[in-house]
Write a protein that holds these residues in place. Sequence first.
Motif, mmCIF file in Angstrom:
data_model
loop_
_atom_site.group_PDB
_atom_site.id
_atom_site.type_symbol
_atom_site.label_atom_id
_atom_site.label_comp_id
_atom_site.label_asym_id
_atom_site.label_seq_id
_atom_site.Cartn_x
_atom_site.Cartn_y
_atom_site.Cartn_z
ATOM 1 N N LYS A 86 -37.653 32.021 19.056
ATOM 2 C CA LYS A 86 -36.755 31.738 17.936
ATOM 3 C C LYS A 86 -37.520 31.750 16.605
ATOM 4 O O LYS A 86 -36.972 32.106 15.559
ATOM 5 C CB LYS A 86 -36.065 30.393 18.151
ATOM 6 C CG LYS A 86 -35.001 30.420 19.245
ATOM 7 C CD LYS A 86 -34.244 29.116 19.313
ATOM 8 C CE LYS A 86 -33.177 29.167 20.392
ATOM 9 N NZ LYS A 86 -32.152 30.209 20.106
ATOM 10 N N LYS A 87 -38.789 31.373 16.649
ATOM 11 C CA LYS A 87 -39.629 31.372 15.446
ATOM 12 C C LYS A 87 -39.755 32.792 14.889
ATOM 13 O O LYS A 87 -39.653 33.008 13.677
ATOM 14 C CB LYS A 87 -41.001 30.816 15.819
ATOM 15 C CG LYS A 87 -41.969 30.652 14.665
ATOM 16 C CD LYS A 87 -43.251 30.028 15.178
ATOM 17 C CE LYS A 87 -44.277 29.860 14.075
ATOM 18 N NZ LYS A 87 -45.547 29.286 14.583
ATOM 19 N N TYR A 108 -37.064 33.908 31.104
ATOM 20 C CA TYR A 108 -37.732 32.784 30.457
ATOM 21 C C TYR A 108 -38.467 31.918 31.477
ATOM 22 O O TYR A 108 -39.565 31.422 31.225
ATOM 23 C CB TYR A 108 -36.719 31.930 29.685
ATOM 24 C CG TYR A 108 -36.373 32.467 28.319
ATOM 25 C CD1 TYR A 108 -37.132 32.128 27.207
ATOM 26 C CD2 TYR A 108 -35.282 33.317 28.145
ATOM 27 C CE1 TYR A 108 -36.824 32.620 25.952
ATOM 28 C CE2 TYR A 108 -34.962 33.819 26.885
ATOM 29 C CZ TYR A 108 -35.733 33.474 25.797
ATOM 30 O OH TYR A 108 -35.437 33.968 24.546
ATOM 31 N N THR A 141 -39.005 29.307 24.410
ATOM 32 C CA THR A 141 -37.796 29.579 23.616
ATOM 33 C C THR A 141 -38.047 29.315 22.132
ATOM 34 O O THR A 141 -37.626 30.084 21.263
ATOM 35 C CB THR A 141 -36.634 28.694 24.101
ATOM 36 O OG1 THR A 141 -36.408 28.940 25.497
ATOM 37 C CG2 THR A 141 -35.355 28.982 23.331
ATOM 38 N N GLN A 142 -38.768 28.242 21.845
ATOM 39 C CA GLN A 142 -39.071 27.890 20.449
ATOM 40 C C GLN A 142 -39.893 28.977 19.758
ATOM 41 O O GLN A 142 -39.648 29.319 18.605
ATOM 42 C CB GLN A 142 -39.815 26.555 20.421
ATOM 43 C CG GLN A 142 -40.118 26.051 19.018
ATOM 44 C CD GLN A 142 -40.881 24.741 19.026
ATOM 45 O OE1 GLN A 142 -41.399 24.323 20.055
ATOM 46 N NE2 GLN A 142 -40.965 24.094 17.888
ATOM 47 N N GLU A 184 -37.640 35.301 15.616
ATOM 48 C CA GLU A 184 -36.294 35.756 15.250
ATOM 49 C C GLU A 184 -35.884 35.234 13.875
ATOM 50 O O GLU A 184 -35.257 35.959 13.083
ATOM 51 C CB GLU A 184 -35.296 35.300 16.319
ATOM 52 C CG GLU A 184 -35.463 36.054 17.634
ATOM 53 C CD GLU A 184 -34.492 35.584 18.706
ATOM 54 O OE1 GLU A 184 -34.151 36.406 19.588
ATOM 55 O OE2 GLU A 184 -34.076 34.407 18.672
ATOM 56 N N ARG A 185 -36.238 33.993 13.577
ATOM 57 C CA ARG A 185 -35.919 33.448 12.247
ATOM 58 C C ARG A 185 -36.672 34.204 11.157
ATOM 59 O O ARG A 185 -36.145 34.450 10.068
ATOM 60 C CB ARG A 185 -36.282 31.962 12.188
ATOM 61 C CG ARG A 185 -35.291 31.064 12.918
ATOM 62 C CD ARG A 185 -35.478 29.602 12.514
ATOM 63 N NE ARG A 185 -36.820 29.110 12.822
ATOM 64 C CZ ARG A 185 -37.147 28.525 13.970
ATOM 65 N NH1 ARG A 185 -36.236 28.373 14.919
ATOM 66 N NH2 ARG A 185 -38.382 28.098 14.173
ATOM 67 N N PRO A 243 -31.831 38.812 16.042
ATOM 68 C CA PRO A 243 -32.160 38.461 17.435
ATOM 69 C C PRO A 243 -33.004 39.552 18.079
ATOM 70 O O PRO A 243 -32.794 40.737 17.845
ATOM 71 C CB PRO A 243 -30.790 38.337 18.107
ATOM 72 C CG PRO A 243 -29.882 39.167 17.271
ATOM 73 C CD PRO A 243 -30.386 39.073 15.872
ATOM 74 N N SER A 276 -47.244 33.475 19.198
ATOM 75 C CA SER A 276 -45.844 33.875 19.285
ATOM 76 C C SER A 276 -45.701 35.301 19.806
ATOM 77 O O SER A 276 -44.853 35.587 20.650
ATOM 78 C CB SER A 276 -45.179 33.764 17.904
ATOM 79 O OG SER A 276 -45.152 32.429 17.475
#
Length: 319
Positions: free
Chosen positions: A45-46, A26, A41-42, A48-49, A54, A13
């Motif tokens: 987002k991993k 991207y 993107t996944q 960011e979560r 963000p 990541s």
Amino acid sequence: MKFKSDAVLSAKSLRYFLQLIDNMSYTQASQILGITQPALTQQIKKIERAVGAPLFGQIGKKLYLTDAGIKMQETAKELFNTVNNAVDQIQKDTNSETGNISIGVLSSIEYQVIEDFIIEFNDLFPEITISLNMLTRNEILERLENNHIDLAIMHLPDESIKNWKPYKVKQIYMDEVLYLTHDDVPKNKKSISLEDANKNPWVSYPVEFYVPQILTQVFKDNRVDLPESNALFTSPYQLIRFAEKTNSDTAITESFYRAHKDQIDLTALHFDPRVRFDMSFIYRREKENIPRINNFFEHWDKFLAKESYSSRLEHVETI
């Protein structure tokens, strides 16, 4: 118990995150990484979560780093540098005549002179294990960045490497792209114009390979359309075999042609203008301080001092 930091500290990541920062696109970052855009993107987002904020914002089509993204960038770089420096420091303490050396070689490179050197080096230092891996550009860049290979052998310049600060380069050979054709060519003709090279069908490497990318740039700079390819192969052996069996022309490196010209039933011509580039070792700056790597380069220089790389190409042993 599973901690949020497990996701943040995922090496994959963080590498994807840093690559996206380099490109701020991207599409481009996913191409360089060799993954799909949704997969990239996944991974973003991993992170960011996990951090709860963000990392990127967007104005129109332009990405920018948020405050959280800037902090995460600093942390990610520190983590990679800490791990790589620790690995390098451990390796520096080893003996110059023992250990492992891992080398990543671009799969389209003529590597038999390098194999000849490795055989000679092994005779001198049998307790050093050398691993030679044929890789794609994306695989080489990933393994260099993550310290999974000690040395890479690539064609340069390469615009996919955005940050040269961690790396050093040692030139091996000034190479170029040659045009191979079926056409009857006068004996005194040594080159072909880009316009004439566009008249016959081609067989080529896939578009992400170095040779078609550098040719695309040269043709574009000279306002000539690059020939369309009727087949794509990843190996120069496949290119030549297909070209010989069909009415296709192709383009390969001069080093490969010189090493195998007795087995090639096609006429080789220089492009006009000539398409030249370097074949080089690339390695992290700290690597040259590791005793066995320093030993490797010292004997490589002695190997070429006895006979040049260019001369050795003329009599490589084919199996």
